[in-house]
Design an enzyme around this catalytic site. Structure first.
Site, mmCIF file in Angstrom:
data_model
loop_
_atom_site.group_PDB
_atom_site.id
_atom_site.type_symbol
_atom_site.label_atom_id
_atom_site.label_comp_id
_atom_site.label_asym_id
_atom_site.label_seq_id
_atom_site.Cartn_x
_atom_site.Cartn_y
_atom_site.Cartn_z
ATOM 1 N N SER A 55 -9.952 -1.827 8.485
ATOM 2 C CA SER A 55 -8.517 -1.539 8.426
ATOM 3 C C SER A 55 -8.306 -0.030 8.530
ATOM 4 O O SER A 55 -8.933 0.740 7.807
ATOM 5 C CB SER A 55 -7.979 -2.061 7.093
ATOM 6 O OG SER A 55 -6.658 -1.623 6.888
ATOM 7 N N GLU B 82 -14.915 1.320 -6.479
ATOM 8 C CA GLU B 82 -14.735 -0.085 -6.822
ATOM 9 C C GLU B 82 -14.903 -0.972 -5.594
ATOM 10 O O GLU B 82 -14.567 -0.582 -4.481
ATOM 11 C CB GLU B 82 -13.325 -0.301 -7.392
ATOM 12 C CG GLU B 82 -13.170 0.318 -8.772
ATOM 13 C CD GLU B 82 -11.760 0.172 -9.329
ATOM 14 O OE1 GLU B 82 -11.637 0.022 -10.543
ATOM 15 O OE2 GLU B 82 -10.792 0.207 -8.553
ATOM 16 N N CYS C 220 -14.102 -6.967 -0.499
ATOM 17 C CA CYS C 220 -13.299 -5.826 -0.089
ATOM 18 C C CYS C 220 -14.074 -4.573 -0.504
ATOM 19 O O CYS C 220 -14.288 -4.352 -1.693
ATOM 20 C CB CYS C 220 -11.943 -5.908 -0.793
ATOM 21 S SG CYS C 220 -10.872 -4.533 -0.446
ATOM 22 N N CYS D 298 0.308 4.306 -2.130
ATOM 23 C CA CYS D 298 -1.062 3.841 -2.401
ATOM 24 C C CYS D 298 -1.730 4.615 -3.538
ATOM 25 O O CYS D 298 -1.797 5.856 -3.502
ATOM 26 C CB CYS D 298 -1.887 3.971 -1.122
ATOM 27 S SG CYS D 298 -3.639 3.647 -1.358
ATOM 28 N N CYS E 25 -9.237 8.977 -1.143
ATOM 29 C CA CYS E 25 -8.803 9.013 0.252
ATOM 30 C C CYS E 25 -7.905 10.232 0.418
ATOM 31 O O CYS E 25 -7.088 10.522 -0.452
ATOM 32 C CB CYS E 25 -8.034 7.742 0.621
ATOM 33 S SG CYS E 25 -7.435 7.742 2.326
ATOM 34 N N SER F 264 -2.758 -0.531 9.796
ATOM 35 C CA SER F 264 -1.682 -0.456 8.802
ATOM 36 C C SER F 264 -0.484 0.216 9.466
ATOM 37 O O SER F 264 -0.448 1.435 9.600
ATOM 38 C CB SER F 264 -2.156 0.367 7.602
ATOM 39 O OG SER F 264 -3.232 -0.289 6.991
ATOM 40 N N LEU F 265 0.475 -0.591 9.865
ATOM 41 C CA LEU F 265 1.608 -0.050 10.618
ATOM 42 C C LEU F 265 2.729 0.360 9.654
ATOM 43 O O LEU F 265 3.165 1.501 9.647
ATOM 44 C CB LEU F 265 2.089 -1.115 11.621
ATOM 45 C CG LEU F 265 3.008 -0.641 12.727
ATOM 46 C CD1 LEU F 265 2.360 0.435 13.568
ATOM 47 C CD2 LEU F 265 3.415 -1.825 13.617
ATOM 48 N N HIS F 266 3.210 -0.588 8.894
ATOM 49 C CA HIS F 266 4.190 -0.373 7.809
ATOM 50 C C HIS F 266 5.569 0.143 8.229
ATOM 51 O O HIS F 266 6.463 0.230 7.382
ATOM 52 C CB HIS F 266 3.632 0.567 6.725
ATOM 53 C CG HIS F 266 2.303 0.157 6.169
ATOM 54 N ND1 HIS F 266 1.901 -1.153 6.038
ATOM 55 C CD2 HIS F 266 1.265 0.904 5.692
ATOM 56 C CE1 HIS F 266 0.686 -1.197 5.526
ATOM 57 N NE2 HIS F 266 0.277 0.018 5.299
ATOM 58 N N GLY G 85 -10.404 4.341 0.580
ATOM 59 C CA GLY G 85 -10.836 5.159 1.701
ATOM 60 C C GLY G 85 -10.383 4.704 3.069
ATOM 61 O O GLY G 85 -9.903 3.588 3.247
ATOM 62 N N GLU G 86 -10.532 5.598 4.025
ATOM 63 C CA GLU G 86 -10.130 5.338 5.412
ATOM 64 C C GLU G 86 -11.400 5.236 6.271
ATOM 65 O O GLU G 86 -12.077 6.244 6.511
ATOM 66 C CB GLU G 86 -9.218 6.475 5.884
ATOM 67 C CG GLU G 86 -8.960 6.530 7.373
ATOM 68 C CD GLU G 86 -8.437 5.225 7.977
ATOM 69 O OE1 GLU G 86 -7.460 4.655 7.476
ATOM 70 O OE2 GLU G 86 -9.026 4.787 8.976
ATOM 71 N N ASN H 16 1.751 -4.566 -4.073
ATOM 72 C CA ASN H 16 1.182 -4.661 -5.420
ATOM 73 C C ASN H 16 1.640 -3.458 -6.221
ATOM 74 O O ASN H 16 1.477 -2.322 -5.787
ATOM 75 C CB ASN H 16 -0.350 -4.683 -5.351
ATOM 76 C CG ASN H 16 -0.841 -5.901 -4.587
ATOM 77 O OD1 ASN H 16 -0.431 -7.018 -4.855
ATOM 78 N ND2 ASN H 16 -1.697 -5.690 -3.601
ATOM 79 N N CYS I 109 -5.113 -4.844 -3.133
ATOM 80 C CA CYS I 109 -4.976 -3.764 -2.159
ATOM 81 C C CYS I 109 -4.131 -2.633 -2.714
ATOM 82 O O CYS I 109 -3.046 -2.855 -3.238
ATOM 83 C CB CYS I 109 -4.248 -4.268 -0.927
ATOM 84 S SG CYS I 109 -5.338 -4.883 0.313
ATOM 85 N N CYS J 107 -0.977 8.163 1.582
ATOM 86 C CA CYS J 107 0.186 7.312 1.847
ATOM 87 C C CYS J 107 0.987 7.233 0.536
ATOM 88 O O CYS J 107 0.394 7.103 -0.553
ATOM 89 C CB CYS J 107 -0.247 5.926 2.294
ATOM 90 S SG CYS J 107 -1.212 5.980 3.814
HETATM 91 N N1 SAH Z 1 -7.224 3.208 4.532
HETATM 92 C C1 SAH Z 1 -7.162 1.977 5.207
HETATM 93 C C2 SAH Z 1 -7.829 0.844 4.458
HETATM 94 C C3 SAH Z 1 -7.630 0.773 2.971
HETATM 95 S S1 SAH Z 1 -6.017 0.362 2.406
HETATM 96 C C4 SAH Z 1 -5.744 1.624 5.556
HETATM 97 O O1 SAH Z 1 -4.828 2.300 5.061
HETATM 98 O O2 SAH Z 1 -5.548 0.732 6.365
HETATM 99 C C5 SAH Z 1 -5.860 -1.356 2.809
HETATM 100 C C6 SAH Z 1 -4.429 -1.830 2.941
HETATM 101 O O3 SAH Z 1 -3.747 -1.840 1.678
HETATM 102 C C7 SAH Z 1 -3.578 -0.955 3.845
HETATM 103 O O4 SAH Z 1 -2.822 -1.736 4.735
HETATM 104 C C8 SAH Z 1 -2.693 -0.252 2.857
HETATM 105 O O5 SAH Z 1 -1.507 0.234 3.433
HETATM 106 C C9 SAH Z 1 -2.440 -1.324 1.855
HETATM 107 N N2 SAH Z 1 -1.910 -0.883 0.570
HETATM 108 C C10 SAH Z 1 -1.983 0.334 0.008
HETATM 109 N N3 SAH Z 1 -1.386 0.340 -1.206
HETATM 110 C C11 SAH Z 1 -0.916 -0.920 -1.403
HETATM 111 C C12 SAH Z 1 -0.234 -1.568 -2.466
HETATM 112 N N4 SAH Z 1 0.051 -0.922 -3.578
HETATM 113 N N5 SAH Z 1 0.109 -2.875 -2.321
HETATM 114 C C13 SAH Z 1 -0.237 -3.552 -1.204
HETATM 115 N N6 SAH Z 1 -0.911 -3.000 -0.180
HETATM 116 C C14 SAH Z 1 -1.246 -1.705 -0.268
HETATM 117 FE FE1 SF4 Z 2 -5.806 6.069 2.275
HETATM 118 FE FE2 SF4 Z 2 -5.332 3.600 3.229
HETATM 119 FE FE3 SF4 Z 2 -4.425 4.364 0.772
HETATM 120 FE FE4 SF4 Z 2 -3.328 5.392 2.976
HETATM 121 S S1 SF4 Z 2 -3.303 3.244 2.346
HETATM 122 S S2 SF4 Z 2 -3.942 6.540 1.129
HETATM 123 S S3 SF4 Z 2 -5.078 5.563 4.329
HETATM 124 S S4 SF4 Z 2 -6.561 4.148 1.408
#
Ligand code: SAH
Ligand code: SF4
Length: 354
Positions: free
Chosen positions: A201, A86, A100, A114, A107, A224-226, A169-170, A300, A342, A111
């Site tokens: 990212s 997508e 985007c 996600c 991926c 993506s620190l979190h 994806g990463e 989200n 996202c 995480c």
């Molecule tokens: N893999 C890369 C890029 C894709 S994810 C990464 O992790 O950075 C893009 C962003 O969306 C990341 O910061 C990720 O942590 C965040 N993300 C993942 N799931 C989400 C969700 N359900 N709501 C909001 N952000 C989310």
């Molecule tokens: Fe992959 Fe980014 Fe989702 Fe983590 S947040 S599973 S690295 S797409």
């Protein structure tokens, strides 16, 4: 995508003058034709031959979903091997048109919060498969502007001008294809998107950050620190076990020292997990004296059991960071209504295909 080299061969084979190559590049990448038959400046026979034998995109467009306000458009693309991905177009109030893109099918980094992570990694996308997502939305905007502006001259401004690698994806696990796709996006003969408007990212793949230091284009890096400490980070991001927080921060310092570019930190606000005042202060201490920016992301909703921290908590968190002089913004999230935001991108094989 059809590139300059392929076009030169096709034009030569038909004994046509070289200027035809420029004409076709212009029609596809600037005017956004959606069919070779629309390039009416070409000799009709050659136009037909292109339409019969060549493809504008390397994938099929299976589905296009638009949010009710028209600001977000999500498209489902089917690759030659049946893989589904997508891409999302977001049209912001300030006029930015941002795409985007996905860079992998699924991926592998899993995480906990996600949806894409639940798919596992199916495969990397090629540079062409990444680039064509942007091309598709660029042509969509160009054609839309043309119909809306009929008879009113040129439809300036209706093009993709920002790209973020925040889809499936990463990017750092597919570095070579991602950077090649970026070179094409930036190339004046193709989409001419400013490097500074392209953001990659990463979940913190240190080896990728080190390679990015050598990449000549001045693109943005978002991390993506979190979580501000190893224990918490590891508990929601398994990738943190491979690249720990100390290593990550050291590589970002090197990135900043060598490129003089500011790092953006993404921080998804998860209720009762990483959203307390104490954690905000810990984050402020970690980022102290860095040339950086923090982007707080409202979570989200997915089916993974996490909840968004909510506006009051996010504002309080932001205030703490700002009181420590850390520039902080809260992400405006578009597309939740069509599951295009996202972390919500995840395609199940055979799902509601029209
Ligand atoms: N893999 C890369 C890029 C894709 S994810 C990464 O992790 O950075 C893009 C962003 O969306 C990341 O910061 C990720 O942590 C965040 N993300 C993942 N799931 C989400 C969700 N359900 N709501 C909001 N952000 C989310
Ligand atoms: Fe992959 Fe980014 Fe989702 Fe983590 S947040 S599973 S690295 S797409």
């Amino acid at each position: 995508m059809i590139n300059k080299e392929t076009l030169s061969l096709l034009v030569k084979n038909d004994n046509l003058p070289a200027f035809r190559v420029k004409q076709i590049l212009q029609a596809i990448y600037k005017e956004g034709v959606e069919d070779f038959n629309q390039i009416t400046t070409l000799p009709p026979e050659f136009r037909k031959k292109l339409a019969d034998e060549q493809k504008l995109y390397c994938f099929q467009i299976i589905k296009k979903l638009q949010s009710p306000d028209g600001k977000t458009v999500k498209a489902l693309f089917k690759m030659h091997d049946g893989a589904l991905i997508e891409g999302v177009l977001m049209r912001f109030k300030d006029g930015r048109n941002s795409v985007c893109v996905s860079c992998q099918v699924g991926c592998g980094l899993k995480c906990a919060f996600c949806a894409t992570g639940t798919m596992g990694l199916k495969r990397n996308l090629s540079a062409e498969e990444i680039f064509d997502q942007v091309l598709y939305f660029n042509s969509y905007l160009r054609q839309l502007a043309k119909t809306q502006n009929q008879g009113k001259g040129n439809e300036k401004g209706a093009r993709v001008d920002h790209v973020i690698f925040m889809g499936m994806g990463e990017p750092m696990m597919n570095f070579d294809n991602v950077t090649l796709a970026i070179e094409y996006m930036n190339d004046p003969e193709y989409l001419e998107i400013a490097a500074r408007h392209i953001t990659v990212s990463t979940s913190g793949i240190v080896t990728g950050i080190e390679k990015l230091i050598q990449f000549p284009l001045q693109i943005n890096l978002a991390v993506s620190l979190h979580a501000p400490n190893q224990k918490l980070r590891e508990s929601i991001m398994p990738v943190a076990r491979a690249f720990n927080l100390d290593q990550l921060m050291a590589s970002l310092k090197e990135y900043n020292d060598k490129t003089h570019r500011r790092v953006s930190y993404e921080y998804v606000m998860l209720k009762n997990i990483n959203d307390s005042d104490t954690i905000a202060r810990e984050l402020a201490a970690l980022l102290k004296d860095q040339n950086c920016h923090v982007n707080l992301i409202p979570y989200n909703q997915t089916y993974l059991g996490f909840t968004n921290a909510g506006k009051t908590r996010i504002d309080a968190f932001k205030n703490i960071l700002e009181s420590h002089n850390i520039p902080t913004t809260v992400r405006v999230s578009l597309g939740q209504d069509i599951d295009a935001a996202c972390g919500q991108l995840a395609v199940k094989e055979g799902e509601n295909l029209v």
